[in-house]
Design an enzyme around this catalytic site. Structure first.
Site, PDB file in Angstrom:
ATOM      1  N   GLY A 209       0.885  -1.304   0.068  1.00  0.00           N
ATOM      2  CA  GLY A 209       0.115   0.189  -0.036  1.00  0.00           C
ATOM      3  C   GLY A 209       0.949   1.231  -0.109  1.00  0.00           C
ATOM      4  N   ASN A 210       0.315   2.344   0.382  1.00  0.00           N
ATOM      5  CA  ASN A 210       1.143   3.544   0.389  1.00  0.00           C
ATOM      6  C   ASN A 210       0.536   4.434   1.262  1.00  0.00           C
ATOM      7  OD1 ASN A 210      -0.906   5.324  -0.830  1.00  0.00           O
ATOM      8  ND2 ASN A 210      -0.521   4.043  -2.550  1.00  0.00           N
ATOM      9  N   TYR A 211       1.150   5.765   1.753  1.00  0.00           N
ATOM     10  CA  TYR A 211       0.723   6.474   2.900  1.00  0.00           C
ATOM     11  C   TYR A 211      -0.421   7.298   2.680  1.00  0.00           C
ATOM     12  CZ  TYR A 211       4.858   5.102   5.062  1.00  0.00           C
ATOM     13  OH  TYR A 211       6.008   4.356   5.369  1.00  0.00           O
ATOM     14  N   SER A 212      -1.223   7.363   1.370  1.00  0.00           N
ATOM     15  CA  SER A 212      -2.134   8.177   1.324  1.00  0.00           C
ATOM     16  C   SER A 212      -3.361   7.956   2.103  1.00  0.00           C
ATOM     17  CB  SER A 212      -2.650   7.984  -0.257  1.00  0.00           C
ATOM     18  OG  SER A 212      -4.092   8.430  -0.663  1.00  0.00           O
ATOM     19  N   ALA A 277      -4.043   7.676  -4.997  1.00  0.00           N
ATOM     20  CA  ALA A 277      -2.368   7.195  -4.943  1.00  0.00           C
ATOM     21  C   ALA A 277      -2.533   5.699  -5.300  1.00  0.00           C
ATOM     22  CB  ALA A 277      -1.793   7.453  -3.565  1.00  0.00           C
TER      23      ALA A 277
END
Ligand code: CTP
Length: 402
Positions: A209-212, A277
């Site tokens: 995943g990512n930090y969005s 994102a």
């Protein structure tokens, strides 16, 4: 709740119809408006400040300063706070002063300094109403751009029958609602927004995943809805909720799901804003059971996800507008410009991770907008709500809405 989020300043001048202002405040509050009340000294003889304060849930303003503690009531601040200044009832005396720039009380100084639109509901006896001086004042006030809610005909406080009764509170409320809805520039427009991260599963308990957090995309969806648009918000996993009933939220997890939903909704939309994102890669194999810890290195092969923005760019019709985001750490402008062309965007919103206060998780953002002619507009660091307004204003110009 047709007036949710609207700040309405109600001015009450001294006439018998002042008692109807209590009903007006109740109706406005019921529709979700924030109401502040400013009264003239004479108005207090007709309806008590306590009644108005209780109904509006705000202290009542009468004087330039509070004699108890010397606190200054700034007419400039009041005018700046208001989305609309409604003066109901508006007596012949107060309208005469307004038409001639006389400002001898707080209600009138606020009128002269207000930057927001003003709506007036005249109320007086029939002879006063018909006097050429009064009719001329009303015409003058109209010529200043003030909205007049015309007085009714009927029995007046004097017992006479004729024109001069203040319009009923329900009628004034209707005019206020109509005023705000006619200002909605995206009425009858459908807009797709992607927001948040995507999660690409590795096994039943892990993902890439990512930090969005989705804050930027959700703020955009809210601003679009406040302008009357029907919004389809395709959201990756976030903790955020939407409050506006004109936003349809479609929850997705993976880039593939986001792709499928975006393609499904895009053909029916006037524009799409791609703020998600999206994970560029996904594990090519998903384990059905939890991967156990081991002593050896573990290799994972990642395969590219579909580029959703680029796919919509291929499907885009002439009258549709496509907006992308670029989050860059190096060669920001060059990379952002490239994305405009490879994805067939109308403009791109560039935010740099190098800017303090901009990017994932912050409540603020600092953006530049680059259009497909490569014109660049740079903005200051602002709250994500304010940034959303800048983005929506750029979208309005691309949709040729002024
Ligand atoms: N985007 C998308 N689908 C993807 C990747 C990106 O729709 N699979 C969209 C984003 O929502 C954004 C724009 O494309 O509006 C640019 O995203 P970004 O991650 O900055 O660019 P990428 O194309 O992924 O390129 P790179 O990661 O190499 O910078």
């Amino acid at each position: 709740m047709k007036l949710k989020g609207k700040n309405i300043l109600l001015g009450i001048t001294g006439g018998i119809a002042a008692y109807k202002a209590a009903i007006l405040v109740r109706l406005l509050v019921k529709e979700g408006a924030q109401v502040k009340v400013v009264m003239t000294k004479l108005a207090k003889e007709f309806i008590t400040p306590l009644t108005m304060a209780t109904l509006s849930k705000n202290p009542i303003l009468v004087d330039f300063f509070d004699p108890e503690n010397g606190q200054w009531n700034s007419h400039v601040d009041l005018g700046a706070w208001s989305d609309l200044y409604v003066i109901a009832p508006a007596t012949a005396n107060s309208m005469g002063k307004m038409a001639n720039g006389i400002a001898d009380n707080l209600l009138l100084t606020t009128y002269l300094s207000a930057k927001c639109p003003v709506m007036l509901a005249p109320a007086m006896d029939l002879d006063m109403f018909q006097h050429p001086a009064n009719l001329k004042n009303i015409e003058t006030l109209k010529s200043y751009g003030n909205i007049i809610v015309d007085a009714d005909c009927g029995e007046l406080a004097s017992g006479l029958i004729g024109k001069g009764r203040m319009a009923e509170p329900e009628i004034i409320t209707g005019r206020i609602i109509e005023f705000f809805s006619s200002k909605k520039k995206l009425k009858n427009k459908k807009i797709l927004v992607t927001a948040g991260p995507t999660f690409e599963p590795i096994d039943p308990v892990r993902f890439i995943g990512n930090y969005s957090t989705g804050k930027m995309g959700y703020a955009i969806a809210e601003v679009l809805a406040s302008q009357g648009a029907e919004v389809f918000l395709i959201s990756g996993p976030t903790h955020l909720e939407v409050s506006d009933s004109s936003i349809t939220k479609i929850n997705v997890h993976t880039a593939q799901e986001m792709f499928e939903e975006s393609v499904k909704y895009f053909s029916d939309c006037n524009a799409a804003i791609m703020s998600a994102a999206v994970a560029d890669f996904k594990p090519s194999v998903q384990f059905e059971t939890k991967v156990k810890r081991g002593k050896e290195n573990m290799n994972m092969i990642l395969e590219p996800n579909k580029d959703i923005a680029a796919e919509l760019g291929k499907l885009k019709r002439k009258n549709q507008v496509l907006v992308g985001f670029a989050l860059e750490t190096t060669d920001e402008l060059e990379n952002a410009k490239k994305k405009i062309h490879t994805k067939n965007l109308d403009f791109i919103v560039l935010n740099s991770l190098n800017e303090k206060g901009a990017g994932f998780g912050y409540d603020t953002n600092k953006i530049s907008i680059i259009d497909n002619q490569e014109n660049i507009t740079r903005y200051d660091l602002k709250s994500k709500q304010e940034v959303a307004i800048d983005i929506v204003n750029t979208l309005l110009s691309k949709l040729k809405i002024s």
